[in-house]
Design a protein around this motif. Structure first.
Motif, PDB file in Angstrom:
ATOM      1  N   MET A 153       0.550  -6.327   0.386  1.00 10.23           N
ATOM      2  CA  MET A 153       0.340  -6.374  -0.911  1.00 10.23           C
ATOM      3  C   MET A 153       1.582  -5.898  -1.591  1.00 10.23           C
ATOM      4  O   MET A 153       2.393  -5.034  -1.313  1.00 10.23           O
ATOM      5  N   THR A 154       1.846  -6.407  -2.771  1.00  9.37           N
ATOM      6  CA  THR A 154       2.901  -6.177  -3.475  1.00  9.37           C
ATOM      7  C   THR A 154       2.897  -4.731  -4.436  1.00  9.37           C
ATOM      8  O   THR A 154       1.608  -4.291  -4.580  1.00  9.37           O
ATOM      9  N   THR A 155       3.748  -4.032  -4.613  1.00 10.25           N
ATOM     10  CA  THR A 155       3.807  -2.857  -5.221  1.00 10.25           C
ATOM     11  C   THR A 155       3.454  -3.148  -6.948  1.00 10.25           C
ATOM     12  O   THR A 155       4.180  -3.934  -7.420  1.00 10.25           O
ATOM     13  N   PRO A 156       2.272  -2.542  -7.311  1.00  9.13           N
ATOM     14  CA  PRO A 156       2.138  -2.525  -8.727  1.00  9.13           C
ATOM     15  C   PRO A 156       3.330  -2.110  -9.899  1.00  9.13           C
ATOM     16  O   PRO A 156       3.910  -1.296  -9.563  1.00  9.13           O
ATOM     17  N   THR A 157       3.285  -2.843 -10.776  1.00 11.04           N
ATOM     18  CA  THR A 157       4.260  -2.487 -11.848  1.00 11.04           C
ATOM     19  C   THR A 157       3.317  -2.462 -13.229  1.00 11.04           C
ATOM     20  O   THR A 157       2.169  -2.475 -13.348  1.00 11.04           O
ATOM     21  N   GLY A 158       4.254  -1.990 -14.366  1.00 11.56           N
ATOM     22  CA  GLY A 158       3.611  -1.851 -15.638  1.00 11.56           C
ATOM     23  C   GLY A 158       2.169  -1.099 -15.553  1.00 11.56           C
ATOM     24  O   GLY A 158       2.463   0.003 -15.129  1.00 11.56           O
ATOM     25  N   GLU A 159       1.323  -1.462 -16.424  1.00 10.03           N
ATOM     26  CA  GLU A 159       0.026  -0.909 -16.445  1.00 10.03           C
ATOM     27  C   GLU A 159      -0.504  -0.309 -15.293  1.00 10.03           C
ATOM     28  O   GLU A 159      -1.023   0.936 -15.095  1.00 10.03           O
ATOM     29  N   ARG A 160      -0.688  -1.090 -14.429  1.00  7.08           N
ATOM     30  CA  ARG A 160      -1.312  -0.645 -12.940  1.00  7.08           C
ATOM     31  C   ARG A 160      -0.634   0.304 -12.187  1.00  7.08           C
ATOM     32  O   ARG A 160      -1.117   1.365 -11.934  1.00  7.08           O
ATOM     33  N   ALA A 161       0.866   0.318 -12.471  1.00  4.53           N
ATOM     34  CA  ALA A 161       1.550   1.425 -11.690  1.00  4.53           C
ATOM     35  C   ALA A 161       1.204   2.827 -12.521  1.00  4.53           C
ATOM     36  O   ALA A 161       1.147   3.653 -11.864  1.00  4.53           O
ATOM     37  N   ASP A 162       1.298   2.607 -13.771  1.00  3.98           N
ATOM     38  CA  ASP A 162       1.313   4.016 -14.622  1.00  3.98           C
ATOM     39  C   ASP A 162      -0.371   4.381 -14.156  1.00  3.98           C
ATOM     40  O   ASP A 162      -0.526   5.677 -14.084  1.00  3.98           O
ATOM     41  N   LEU A 163      -1.020   3.636 -14.384  1.00  3.71           N
ATOM     42  CA  LEU A 163      -2.779   4.020 -13.967  1.00  3.71           C
ATOM     43  C   LEU A 163      -2.894   4.606 -12.717  1.00  3.71           C
ATOM     44  O   LEU A 163      -3.123   5.718 -12.509  1.00  3.71           O
ATOM     45  N   LEU A 164      -2.067   4.198 -11.677  1.00  2.00           N
ATOM     46  CA  LEU A 164      -1.945   4.460 -10.413  1.00  2.00           C
ATOM     47  C   LEU A 164      -1.341   5.810 -10.068  1.00  2.00           C
ATOM     48  O   LEU A 164      -1.843   6.849  -9.612  1.00  2.00           O
ATOM     49  N   ASP A 165      -0.177   5.912 -10.786  1.00  2.00           N
ATOM     50  CA  ASP A 165       0.429   7.274 -10.832  1.00  2.00           C
ATOM     51  C   ASP A 165      -0.409   8.374 -11.716  1.00  2.00           C
ATOM     52  O   ASP A 165      -0.271   9.573 -11.058  1.00  2.00           O
ATOM     53  N   ALA A 166      -0.951   8.292 -12.619  1.00  2.00           N
ATOM     54  CA  ALA A 166      -1.861   9.079 -13.290  1.00  2.00           C
ATOM     55  C   ALA A 166      -2.840   9.708 -12.437  1.00  2.00           C
ATOM     56  O   ALA A 166      -3.444  10.808 -11.990  1.00  2.00           O
ATOM     57  N   LEU A 167      -3.513   8.609 -11.669  1.00  2.00           N
ATOM     58  CA  LEU A 167      -4.871   8.865 -10.847  1.00  2.00           C
ATOM     59  C   LEU A 167      -4.209   9.734  -9.542  1.00  2.00           C
ATOM     60  O   LEU A 167      -4.926  10.710  -9.251  1.00  2.00           O
ATOM     61  N   ALA A 168      -3.166   9.494  -9.158  1.00  2.00           N
ATOM     62  CA  ALA A 168      -2.623  10.015  -7.945  1.00  2.00           C
ATOM     63  C   ALA A 168      -2.393  11.527  -8.333  1.00  2.00           C
ATOM     64  O   ALA A 168      -2.541  12.577  -7.508  1.00  2.00           O
ATOM     65  N   ASN A 169      -1.723  11.647  -9.445  1.00  3.23           N
ATOM     66  CA  ASN A 169      -1.204  13.138 -10.036  1.00  3.23           C
ATOM     67  C   ASN A 169      -2.735  13.956  -9.966  1.00  3.23           C
ATOM     68  O   ASN A 169      -2.471  15.081  -9.445  1.00  3.23           O
ATOM     69  N   ALA A 170      -3.659  13.383 -10.861  1.00  2.00           N
ATOM     70  CA  ALA A 170      -4.816  14.201 -10.708  1.00  2.00           C
ATOM     71  C   ALA A 170      -5.481  14.691  -9.392  1.00  2.00           C
ATOM     72  O   ALA A 170      -5.889  15.776  -9.180  1.00  2.00           O
ATOM     73  N   ARG A 171      -5.513  13.646  -8.528  1.00  2.35           N
ATOM     74  CA  ARG A 171      -5.893  13.846  -7.145  1.00  2.35           C
ATOM     75  C   ARG A 171      -5.113  14.837  -6.438  1.00  2.35           C
ATOM     76  O   ARG A 171      -5.466  15.682  -5.967  1.00  2.35           O
ATOM     77  N   ASN A 172      -3.662  14.816  -6.518  1.00  2.00           N
ATOM     78  CA  ASN A 172      -2.851  15.835  -6.075  1.00  2.00           C
ATOM     79  C   ASN A 172      -3.199  16.983  -6.410  1.00  2.00           C
ATOM     80  O   ASN A 172      -3.380  18.211  -5.491  1.00  2.00           O
ATOM     81  N   PHE A 173      -3.231  17.408  -7.837  1.00  3.47           N
ATOM     82  CA  PHE A 173      -3.603  18.803  -8.224  1.00  3.47           C
ATOM     83  C   PHE A 173      -5.086  19.265  -7.937  1.00  3.47           C
ATOM     84  O   PHE A 173      -4.961  20.439  -7.446  1.00  3.47           O
ATOM     85  N   LEU A 174      -5.940  18.324  -7.690  1.00  2.00           N
ATOM     86  CA  LEU A 174      -7.433  18.699  -7.077  1.00  2.00           C
ATOM     87  C   LEU A 174      -7.046  19.329  -5.627  1.00  2.00           C
ATOM     88  O   LEU A 174      -7.766  20.119  -5.183  1.00  2.00           O
TER      89      LEU A 174
END
Length: 167
Positions: A1-22
Protein backbone atom coordinates in the motif's frame (compact mmCIF):
# COMPACT_ATOMS: atom_id res chain seq x y z
CA UNK A 1 0.00 0.00 0.00
CA UNK A 2 1.34 3.41 -0.91
CA UNK A 3 1.42 6.20 1.61
CA UNK A 4 -1.55 8.54 1.15
CA UNK A 5 -0.85 12.15 0.25
CA UNK A 6 -2.88 15.32 -0.01
CA UNK A 7 -6.44 15.25 1.26
CA UNK A 8 -6.31 11.62 2.38
CA UNK A 9 -3.12 12.19 4.35
CA UNK A 10 -4.70 15.22 6.02
CA UNK A 11 -7.86 13.30 6.93
CA UNK A 12 -5.86 10.35 8.28
CA UNK A 13 -3.63 12.65 10.34
CA UNK A 14 -6.62 14.44 11.86
CA UNK A 15 -8.32 11.14 12.71
CA UNK A 16 -5.11 9.72 14.22
CA UNK A 17 -4.70 12.86 16.34
CA UNK A 18 -8.24 12.60 17.73
CA UNK A 19 -7.78 8.88 18.42
CA UNK A 20 -4.51 9.56 20.21
CA UNK A 21 -6.10 12.09 22.57
CA UNK A 22 -8.90 9.62 23.35
CA UNK A 23 -6.45 6.80 24.06
CA UNK A 24 -4.33 9.08 26.29
CA UNK A 25 -7.24 9.50 28.68
CA UNK A 26 -7.05 5.79 29.55
CA UNK A 27 -3.30 5.62 30.14
CA UNK A 28 -2.28 3.69 33.29
CA UNK A 29 -5.84 2.97 34.42
CA UNK A 30 -7.20 -0.21 35.94
CA UNK A 31 -10.36 -1.81 34.60
CA UNK A 32 -12.17 -0.62 37.71
CA UNK A 33 -11.10 2.99 37.14
CA UNK A 34 -11.97 2.80 33.43
CA UNK A 35 -15.55 1.78 34.23
CA UNK A 36 -16.07 4.29 37.04
CA UNK A 37 -18.59 7.11 36.58
CA UNK A 38 -17.00 10.35 37.74
CA UNK A 39 -19.53 12.95 36.55
CA UNK A 40 -23.30 13.35 36.38
CA UNK A 41 -23.10 11.58 33.01
CA UNK A 42 -23.46 7.83 32.58
CA UNK A 43 -20.26 7.87 30.50
CA UNK A 44 -17.10 6.03 31.51
CA UNK A 45 -13.72 5.90 29.83
CA UNK A 46 -14.09 2.24 28.88
CA UNK A 47 -17.60 2.95 27.60
CA UNK A 48 -16.35 5.79 25.42
CA UNK A 49 -13.62 3.58 23.92
CA UNK A 50 -16.23 0.89 23.19
CA UNK A 51 -18.63 3.39 21.64
CA UNK A 52 -16.07 5.14 19.45
CA UNK A 53 -14.71 1.79 18.27
CA UNK A 54 -18.18 0.56 17.35
CA UNK A 55 -19.12 3.84 15.69
CA UNK A 56 -15.93 3.88 13.62
CA UNK A 57 -16.42 0.27 12.54
CA UNK A 58 -20.04 1.00 11.64
CA UNK A 59 -19.18 4.06 9.58
CA UNK A 60 -16.41 2.20 7.76
CA UNK A 61 -18.94 -0.48 6.85
CA UNK A 62 -21.34 2.26 5.75
CA UNK A 63 -18.70 3.63 3.36
CA UNK A 64 -18.38 0.17 1.83
CA UNK A 65 -21.95 -1.16 1.97
CA UNK A 66 -24.43 1.61 2.71
CA UNK A 67 -27.09 2.15 5.34
CA UNK A 68 -28.20 -1.46 5.80
CA UNK A 69 -25.18 -2.11 8.05
CA UNK A 70 -25.99 0.81 10.36
CA UNK A 71 -28.02 -1.17 12.90
CA UNK A 72 -27.70 -2.92 16.23
CA UNK A 73 -29.27 -6.21 17.20
CA UNK A 74 -32.64 -5.11 18.58
CA UNK A 75 -33.92 -8.70 18.52
CA UNK A 76 -31.19 -9.63 21.00
CA UNK A 77 -32.30 -6.71 23.18
CA UNK A 78 -29.39 -4.47 22.18
CA UNK A 79 -29.97 -0.72 22.42
CA UNK A 80 -28.06 2.42 21.51
CA UNK A 81 -27.08 2.81 25.19
CA UNK A 82 -25.38 -0.60 25.06
CA UNK A 83 -22.81 0.87 22.67
CA UNK A 84 -21.46 2.84 25.67
CA UNK A 85 -21.52 -0.05 28.14
CA UNK A 86 -18.76 -2.66 28.34
CA UNK A 87 -20.08 -6.17 28.81
CA UNK A 88 -18.89 -8.27 31.75
CA UNK A 89 -15.38 -9.47 30.96
CA UNK A 90 -14.62 -6.71 28.43
CA UNK A 91 -11.38 -5.30 29.80
CA UNK A 92 -9.93 -1.91 28.98
CA UNK A 93 -6.96 -3.63 27.34
CA UNK A 94 -9.28 -5.69 25.12
CA UNK A 95 -11.37 -2.63 24.19
CA UNK A 96 -8.23 -0.66 23.30
CA UNK A 97 -6.84 -3.58 21.25
CA UNK A 98 -10.10 -3.85 19.32
CA UNK A 99 -10.09 -0.09 18.75
CA UNK A 100 -6.54 -0.30 17.38
CA UNK A 101 -7.60 -3.05 14.96
CA UNK A 102 -10.64 -1.04 13.87
CA UNK A 103 -8.46 2.04 13.33
CA UNK A 104 -6.03 0.05 11.18
CA UNK A 105 -8.89 -1.26 9.01
CA UNK A 106 -10.41 2.20 8.69
CA UNK A 107 -7.06 3.74 7.76
CA UNK A 108 -6.49 1.07 5.10
CA UNK A 109 -9.98 1.70 3.71
CA UNK A 110 -9.43 5.46 3.53
CA UNK A 111 -6.04 4.97 1.88
CA UNK A 112 -7.33 2.56 -0.78
CA UNK A 113 -10.81 3.83 -1.69
CA UNK A 114 -10.93 4.54 -5.42
CA UNK A 115 -12.62 7.88 -4.59
CA UNK A 116 -13.77 9.77 -1.51
CA UNK A 117 -16.87 10.75 -3.49
CA UNK A 118 -18.60 7.37 -3.09
CA UNK A 119 -21.93 8.09 -1.37
CA UNK A 120 -24.79 6.23 0.27
CA UNK A 121 -28.17 7.38 1.61
CA UNK A 122 -28.19 7.91 5.36
CA UNK A 123 -30.29 5.59 7.49
CA UNK A 124 -33.58 6.97 8.76
CA UNK A 125 -33.01 8.38 12.24
CA UNK A 126 -34.07 11.55 14.04
CA UNK A 127 -30.44 12.69 14.30
CA UNK A 128 -29.68 12.45 10.54
CA UNK A 129 -30.79 14.88 7.90
CA UNK A 130 -32.29 13.40 4.76
CA UNK A 131 -29.82 12.68 2.01
CA UNK A 132 -26.55 10.94 1.35
CA UNK A 133 -23.06 11.19 2.75
CA UNK A 134 -19.87 10.72 0.78
CA UNK A 135 -16.92 8.82 2.22
CA UNK A 136 -15.29 12.23 2.73
CA UNK A 137 -18.25 13.42 4.83
CA UNK A 138 -18.23 10.20 6.87
CA UNK A 139 -14.51 10.62 7.58
CA UNK A 140 -14.96 14.21 8.72
CA UNK A 141 -17.83 13.01 10.94
CA UNK A 142 -15.54 10.35 12.46
CA UNK A 143 -12.91 12.99 13.19
CA UNK A 144 -15.48 15.26 14.86
CA UNK A 145 -17.10 12.46 16.87
CA UNK A 146 -13.77 11.06 18.05
CA UNK A 147 -12.53 14.53 19.04
CA UNK A 148 -15.79 15.29 20.86
CA UNK A 149 -15.58 12.04 22.82
CA UNK A 150 -11.90 12.67 23.57
CA UNK A 151 -13.04 15.89 25.25
CA UNK A 152 -15.66 13.98 27.24
CA UNK A 153 -13.00 11.46 28.22
CA UNK A 154 -10.61 14.19 29.33
CA UNK A 155 -13.25 15.57 31.73
CA UNK A 156 -14.01 12.09 33.06
CA UNK A 157 -10.30 11.38 33.58
CA UNK A 158 -9.67 14.71 35.32
CA UNK A 159 -12.64 14.01 37.61
CA UNK A 160 -11.26 10.53 38.31
CA UNK A 161 -7.73 11.37 39.42
CA UNK A 162 -6.84 14.89 38.33
CA UNK A 163 -4.91 13.67 35.27
CA UNK A 164 -5.32 15.81 32.14
CA UNK A 165 -4.52 14.68 28.63
CA UNK A 166 -5.45 17.90 26.87
CA UNK A 167 -4.28 21.07 28.50
Amino acid sequence: MTTPTGERADLLDALANARNFLRLTTQNLTDEQATQRTTASELTLAGLIKHVDGAEAGWAHFIQHGQEVMTWDEEAGETWTDTFTPKPGETLAALLARYTETAQRTDALIATLPTLDVAHPLPEAPWFEKGSWTARRVITHLIAETAQHAGHADIIRESLDGQKSMG
